[in-house]
Structures are given as C-alpha cells and as structure tokens.
Design an enzyme around this catalytic site. Sequence first.
Site, PDB file in Angstrom:
ATOM      1  N   GLU A  69       0.855  -1.187   0.000  1.00 40.41           N
ATOM      2  CA  GLU A  69       0.000   0.000   0.000  1.00 40.41           C
ATOM      3  C   GLU A  69       0.899   1.248   0.000  1.00 40.41           C
ATOM      4  OE1 GLU A  69      -4.008   1.495   2.252  1.00 40.41           O
ATOM      5  OE2 GLU A  69      -2.258   1.173   3.484  1.00 40.41           O
ATOM      6  N   GLU A  88      -7.077  -2.444  12.265  1.00 39.95           N
ATOM      7  CA  GLU A  88      -6.661  -3.278  11.135  1.00 39.95           C
ATOM      8  C   GLU A  88      -7.634  -4.433  10.896  1.00 39.95           C
ATOM      9  OE1 GLU A  88      -4.417  -2.013   9.334  1.00 39.95           O
ATOM     10  OE2 GLU A  88      -3.869  -0.510  10.820  1.00 39.95           O
TER      11      GLU A  88
END
Length: 865
Positions: free
Chosen positions: A145, A316
């Site tokens: 990412e 997360e």
Amino acid sequence: MGKTVARLYAQFQPRSYDVTFDIDEDKMRFSGAVRIQGRKAGRPAQRITLHAVDLKVTNARITKHDKKGDQVLTVKRINLQKSLNEVRLHTEEMVYPGEYTIEIAFEAPITTGMTGIYPCFFKDAEAAGGIEKNTDKQLIMTQFESHHAREAFPCIDEPEAKAVFNLTLTTRPAIKTLANTPVKEQKTVKNRMTTVFEPTPKMSSYLLAFVIGDMISKSTGTARGTEVNVWATVAQPADSLDYALDVAKRSIEFFEDYFGVDYPLPKADHVACPDFSAGAMENWGLITYRERVLLAYPGETAQSIYEQIALVIAHETSHQWFGNLVTMRWWDDLWLNESFANMMEYEAVNSMFPEWQVWNQFVAAEGLSALRRDAVAGVQAVKVSVQHPDEISSLFDPSIVYAKGGRLLYMLKNYVGEEAFRKGLTEYFGIHAYGNTEGSDLWAALSDASGKDIGAFMNPWLTRSGFPLVTIDQDDKHLALSQEQFLDDPQKADPKKQWPVPLFTDTQSLPDSFDTVTLELEGSFPPTLIDLGAKGHYLVRYATDAQKKHVMDLVSKQKLGEPDRLMLLNGGSMLARAGYEPYGNVLTMLGAYEHEASEPVWDIMALIVGEARRFIDLDESLEARIKPFVARLAADQVKRLGWDASETESAADTKLRALVLGLSAYADDAATVTQAKKLFETYQKDASAVPAELRTLAFVVPIKEGDAAAFDYLVKLHDGTQNSDLQGDAAGALTATRDAGRAAELLARLKDPKLIKPQDVDRWLVMLLRNRHTRATAWDWMVGNWQWLEDTFKHDKSYDYLPRYAASCVNTRTYQQQFHDLFDSKQDQPLLRRNIQLGFEEIETRLNWLERDLASVQTFFKAQR
C-alpha cells in the site's frame, strides 16, 4: 494541478495472477515470474501496459484466447517507462479487446526503503542452534500500500483491478513463510524451500503480502473456527504475544457480530515487524505492525500502550471488511477505508474493554486532531481528487482522512441511530462483497436502512474542507442559531460554505438539525446546550455572558459529561487563536476545572498549558510565572493519586497519574523532582519495581537536569533492548535534553540504521525540534541533511510529514523565514506540496495569534499569586 496519469485498468483488467518469487537473501535480490489472465479493454492497440518500478524485465509473452484457439503474439519491444512507473509490451500484431494471458519474468534488488519487498533487521538476543548471541538477522517482508506492488512484480496496481492471486515463494529452508492465505504445499530441494499458498480471495494488488524469516508464534481460534496467530521475531519473548492474541481473536468475533458478515478467510496472522514505516497494514489475512503497536511485555508495558495496541489491532481487523472485502474504487475514496476503521476501532475496543471508556478518548484524541487541522485555510477535504500516484501518500493525513473522517461517521451513527447504522452496513457488505465502491454506494445502503437521505446529509461534510462555528444566542424571548465557516484566519473563511448541522440537544422543541445560515425561533426556551456528548464536527459559541456563565457553572459543578467539558475548553482555545477573544480568557477558564479528575479532560488542559508555553519564545520571563501556575493546577490530582497505584483504580487514573506528575515535574516541584530521581535510581537496580506508566517520567527528569551518567545509561538501554516500547521511552527522555552538544550526539546517530531504525528517524528529529533548548541544533541538522532525508525516505509515508513537523515548531518570525528558506523550493514535489503550503498558512496564523495575544497572556500570569 499536478500531472495526471492514465488509469491502466481501463485498458487491461486482470482476473488472476500466478506470481512466483525466488528470494536470494545472500545477494539481497529477488527474481520472479508472473502469469496474468485478464481482459484487454478499450481501443485496439499494439501494446499492453502494466505498472512496474525498478524491475528488470527479462522476458515477456502474450497469448490471445478466442474461439479460434490460442495465438501467441510477438513481443517486439519491452519499454520501461520510468517516469510513469510502467512497462509497455509492444507487439507486432494489433491487440484487440478480448481474453489474454501475459507472462513476464523479472528481477530486482531487495531495497531498504520499507516499500515493495524489503528487509527488517533485528538482533537475536539468545544464543541458540550454534548462532552467537546478538547476531544480526532479518525478516524479508512486503509493503504494497498504496502503490508499491509494482515494485515487486508487473501488475495493474490500482484498487479497482481486483483479482485472485496464486503465490509461490522460493526461500532458504527451515524458516517461517507467511502470506495472505494458508500454505497449500511446501517442499525442500537442494537447500531451497518452495512454498505454494492457497489462492487468495478476489482482492486489490496492494493487499498481497508475505513475510519470511525466523519467527515465533502463538495461536488460538475464534468461536466460528478462524485460526488466529500472532507472530514476532525470535528475539522477542513468547509472552509478549499473549495480549495481542486475545485482542485479535475478540476483534474478529466482534466485527462478525457487528457487521453481520463472517470473516472471509480461514486464518488471520498478525505479525510484529522490526522495521515498518506505517503503524500497521491491513493485508488480507496477514496484518503487519510495528512492534510497538502489537507486542505487550507483561510488567513492562504501560496502560496507555495496552490501549493503543488494542485500538490498532481493532483498526486493522475492521479493514478486513472495510477496505479488503469491499474496497474503494479509487484513492479519492480512501476515507471509505480509513475513516471507518478509525471509528470502528473504538467501537470494538469499547465492547471488549468498557471500563476504559474509550469514546472519551475518541473525542479527546481524534476530535482535537481533526478540528485543529481542519481549521487551517487550504486544508484538504476528506474526499479529494487524486490525479497522480505521487499524490496518494499525501492523502493519508491522520488528522483528516482518519480523525475527521472518523468523527463524521461517528456523527452520522449518532444522527441515524445504532440500529439503522448497523443494518445499513450489513446491506452494504452483502451487495458489494469482493467488489469496489464509491461513497454513494454506502449512502444508498444507509439511506435504505434509516429512511433518511444520507448522501444529502454527508456529502457536504466529506467534500468541503473545514467545519462550522455554530453560535447560539438565547434570551427570555427567542433563540437564534447561526453558522459560519471557522478558520484560524477568519478573513479567509468562505461565507458560502454551510453544512447540515445536527444539534444533539436535549431541548425538545428544537429541530434535529439545521442547514441554513441562520435559524430564528421565537418563544421561551430552557437554557439550551447543543452538541451534547461532542458528537458533531463543529465548534459551539455561546453568545451572551449569561449563557457563558451558565455553561461554566455546569463545568465547575461537574454537571456536564467529560466530552462536553473537554470540547468547551478546546473550543475556547480555538476561538482565542482565531481572534474571537484574548487567550488570557482561555487561561481564566481553567479555573472552572480546578477539581477536574478526568484523564481525557486533562489531556486538553495539558494542551492549553503547552499552548501557553509557546509564548515563552516571545518573552522568556514568562516561564518563571507559568511554572508555579502549572504546579498549582496539578497539585490536587497529584495529591489524590500519589505515586502508587491502588488495586481498584481505573485505567484513566493510571494514565492521569503520569500526566499530572509530568506537569508537576515541568513546574520544578521539588518533591516531584526528588521522587522522580529516586525512581530512576530504583529502575537501574530493579526495572520491575517502577510502574511502566511512570517510566518515561523517571527517565526524563535526570536528563533535563543534565545528568551525564543517566544520559549514557539510557543510550545504552536503548541500543541493547529489543523492547520497542522501552526504546520509545528512552528516546522520549534523551530528546528532552537541554544540552545542545548532547542533542548533536543524538542527531549524529540518526543516519546509522544499526543505532536508530529508519522507521524512528522522524520521531527523534521532531522531538528535538519541539524541544526549544535543542531546536536550533536540530533545525541546522535537518537543513544540512535534507538531501539524505529525501534520498532515504522519498517513498516513505514519514517523508511528507517532515514539513508538518517542522511547521509545528515555529513560534517566531526568524524560524518562519528559515521554514521558507528550506521549503520554498520543494513545492514542486507532489508528495510534499500540500504539507508545505499548509505549513506556510499554519505558521502565519500562529505567529499572528502569538503576537496579538502576548499582552493578554502576560497580564494573566502577572496577576497570578
């Protein structure tokens, strides 16, 4: 407007990848091959284009599939477009829309930039298996990412390009190999181990991940049967995994219940990584973390760190649904990932640990971060256009897309109610699972569930930067509400901006919300408060003296909730900074908080003290008056809490003790300073005898007093431990030095990765910049080493934070000029541009405030006994 890069998904749409990597740790290189099956779209052309960065493509083959059979096209040229991060496969034949298979072989170095495929370094503290103690070791891991998968293999590296990934790794034998999915097959031949993993779900390229190396783990299972594992390097003690394992398991179970959708993978791995740029990364089924936000050391970890770990794990884990199962179509809807995870982390942790009262922490931490950043003219909206990959990292502004976005969703949840909110989310996941969405898709589901037009309510908040100042003007005969954009510089406010403002009031005859500039109501109303619970993203201003007195009476009598008490004080501070009233009035407000015992409220009280200390850069004599004021402010809570925790005290009181004792130590309270030094002596003899929450205070006091032996001890402690929490406390203390020479010693260590991990360089630098005794030394180092900072961190998320950190330290015109001298020429860098320009604005408005209110602050402190 910066340059625009075409989206490659429009011309090729992958369906599956078979990707293999051969990792050669000795040569620090990898080679690989990828087989991509997908559809050519768009107009016919004589090429297919994929993303690739710094890859050497050694071979390529394109096969067309149609009713006539398979046809191998002739790849006549392979063109690496470095400026566009592309590899172009030029063909002799025309490539028409249809089904194709692309096969590419490639190789590249393993780099240390903490993106793509990179190493994590650690020291194995135990002698085992013939390995010497303190041997340098490494993990090899990935960070893809936002757009770094292209550094590892040619692909369509855009979130909309979802595909199934079949991953194979070839590595040295007898090590742990982790990826998104469980191992399907593993065999060792001629001292090389090949691991084949199960296919992934259909997902975006940035979520593909693997970690290989010498690791330990602990495992458990959820009620539904999902395997949950926590991993760390072999240098970490096994019991440091226990807390995270419990939270990780319970987080999955919470979200399955809350969203009404089962966790979609058979396992969830959580890995503590020694070198990691971000805080954590939500790779599907293989979540990676900094060690400090996953590992908890029994007897050594502070309550505040336990809470941080739980929040990060929950954040997360929520991404496994928001972001992974359903993914934004393009990065301009990043908030669909991060804003939701920001709010949902608190939802989950509140369910697991209700005694922590984390929603108060949400208001204090996320609220203050969001409002103060959002008040800077020129700040980005939550949803912004992204034209070029270099702009993506600048979107990850923690105060906007995380904190503000999370607050807006919290506001929405309270506006529509919990039941409708959850029902809408379940519908959203059901419709869009394994697909890509835009904000309008979520609003449609929530509108169906609530019966309200959610798009009309939320779009103004998401697409407009800033927020309103809502003024309530009330007397015996009428009540008037008005809204205007609030900015630190009111002259730059946009009079055309207005928002649908939910009132969150207990006055029954008021509407739920208003979206006009003014709202006039005739009649007799009880004394009216709005935004009760601090659920809205706006500031409230009470117009008359009678209203202000009523509110402050409620504060002093503790008849308002903690969120209201802290946001009233924050609002007073922000209004003063913008020139609505002098800052001396804010310091006077603290008088209503003399019996305050709430840790979140004390967070904003400490922030007010910190703001007052900025004036010392304009008048050094103020410090001698500020310190006794701070000592008196903290005295009641210091007396109430003492130095020793009781068995029945709350987590908030455990944290508050450290905060008020820290303020007392700043104020040079003799008893506090003496006890802190004794605590440091105790720590050196028996570390377990010092409460973890007070460890930083015990470290800081002798450093501030110039204790050379303490400085050397903490440097040695930092360098000799694998406990990242302890390293952080040592860093916080060492950077509090008042000795420029010592500061120079610390700065000289930043370029040696064996002493200071690259992930921590920005933290050391900013702490030395914020310390006014070492600021000049740190600033000179930053200027002199900027090229090294750029070369080392240009692909790292911390790089664009550097202008923001630097701007936060500027309190004088001299430093304002130095900020311009350093950053004026760097505005052509897309990654830095936004934070540089916001820095210019932030500094100018701060200096105007400090110069305007200096006299008010001087008068206030002169009047103190």
